[in-house]
Design an enzyme around this catalytic site. Sequence first.
Site, short mmCIF file in Angstrom:
data_model
loop_
_atom_site.label_atom_id
_atom_site.label_comp_id
_atom_site.label_asym_id
_atom_site.label_seq_id
_atom_site.Cartn_x
_atom_site.Cartn_y
_atom_site.Cartn_z
N GLY A 6 0.83 -1.20 0.00
CA GLY A 6 0.00 0.00 0.00
C GLY A 6 0.86 1.25 0.00
O GLY A 6 1.00 1.92 1.03
N TYR A 7 1.47 1.54 -1.15
CA TYR A 7 2.33 2.74 -1.24
C TYR A 7 1.64 3.85 -2.06
O TYR A 7 1.56 4.99 -1.63
CB TYR A 7 3.66 2.42 -1.95
N SER B 278 -2.61 -4.06 -5.23
CA SER B 278 -2.85 -5.29 -5.99
C SER B 278 -3.00 -6.50 -5.09
O SER B 278 -2.27 -6.63 -4.09
CB SER B 278 -1.71 -5.53 -6.97
N GLU C 182 11.17 -5.37 -4.26
CA GLU C 182 10.09 -5.40 -5.25
C GLU C 182 10.63 -5.49 -6.68
O GLU C 182 9.98 -6.06 -7.55
CB GLU C 182 9.21 -4.13 -5.11
N GLU D 157 11.15 5.23 -16.35
CA GLU D 157 11.87 6.50 -16.20
C GLU D 157 12.54 6.55 -14.81
O GLU D 157 13.68 6.99 -14.68
CB GLU D 157 10.91 7.69 -16.36
#
Length: 392
Positions: free
Chosen positions: A124-125, A158, A240, A372
């Site tokens: 949950g970022y 997600s 991650e 990016e």
Amino acid sequence: MDFRDQHVDPTVRDRARAWAERHVPPEWAARERATGTHHTPELHRLLIDEGILGAAWPAEYGGSDVDPAFSRAVFDELNRRGLATGAWGSTGMVCRTILEVGTEQQKRTYVAAALRGEVLIALGYTEPESGSDVASARTRAVPDGDGWVINGQKMFTSTVEACTHVFLLTRTNPDVPKHKGLTLFMVPTDDPGFDLRPIHTLGGQRTNATFYTDVRVDDAARVGAVDGGWAVMHVALVYERGAASRSSKELTLARELAAWAADTRRPDGSRVLDDPHVAERIARMAIDEEVARLITFSLRDKVERGELPRATSSMRKLFATTAAQRHYADAMDILGAEGLLSTGAPGSPADGRFEHGYRAEVVTTIHGGSSEMQREIIAEQHLGLPRGRPRG
Ligand SMILES: Cc1cc2nc3c(=O)[nH]c(=O)nc-3n(C[C@H](O)[C@H](O)[C@H](O)COP(=O)(O)OP(=O)(O)OC[C@H]3O[C@@H](n4cnc5c(N)ncnc54)[C@H](O)[C@@H]3O)c2cc1C
């Protein structure tokens, strides 16, 4: 490092393939595709019961003595069969982070429970107003007695529909520079103040908007120091971007496409693979896939030696995801009009697997940090170039 040690032993791969053949019915992947939820509870239970999930985790927190190479080969095989194991993926990332920055109690509570299959954790970022600039998170956590009260909203949480907890980035101090006022908490999803709304994405994956209204957590659920969340995020984001991965993330499109092209004939009777342009494009894919694999090996080698390889994890993510996008675009060219047919449509090549991959790969360059952002990290951390954006 010695790359020879990293290649999958064919006997181990055969054993993993036989294991999947015996235990994994095709309906599981079909269900993940239909619902968009990248989690199959029956598979999760099986991986735990057989010790495959616990391979290469410390024994004191519930790790198993199953050969890590076999476990990796099983995850590769699941990947090949279209099973995403996303809920375990995010859980593994958070558990690796807790092993680095959490308290002994948290390791015994969350990591051990995750390896028993009792805890699954979503990330949950991201918020509606902060994605790449994750440090601008506004979800507030305010001290309340011996705990905290949380209010706010997250985007793209997600697989949370299958999870027991969210690893939640919150703002605990709004009066200091943005990176200095963040704190992470483990928030249970059965709290009455937690709510979610599904978001279905182009790639078929379901993600969610999540809402937190007066959610109360104990201080024991805080991971890392109060206002020390940025240091925790540094660790979590490296995991991650590939460092937590137990599979070798083997890309197999070149092999699958070559098999299809060898079996398929054009109206003039020639095999698709006999076209030199097709053969060359598939060969280029195979080369990229090997490069992605070697970067993954190098990343894993660094992690196993106790490093936190920030630039290498960004290189792996950037190269593997952008290469996969190019490859699926090439595949769609090679397949022609039939390539647009989805799973279940009569005549769809490989039952829509290529078409699904083409859509699914679009989002892989976004989650976990966009391309990016990965380029900025590589430029700064690996090449020592000056920072390209102002400090917040
Ligand atoms: C399918 C999917 C699943 C996801 N799952 C999760 C999850 O489980 N948990 C979670 O917290 N988040 C999740 N995310 C969110 C993801 O991490 C963010 O979408 C991502 O970080 C980009 O943020 P944004 O969408 O707000 O885009 P923005 O940050 O608004 O970026 C828009 C564009 O601007 C570019 N850009 C932004 N800043 C810069 C800069 N400084 N320099 C150069 N270019 C820049 C970006 O590269 C991008 O192209 C998921 C996203 C998707 C699509």
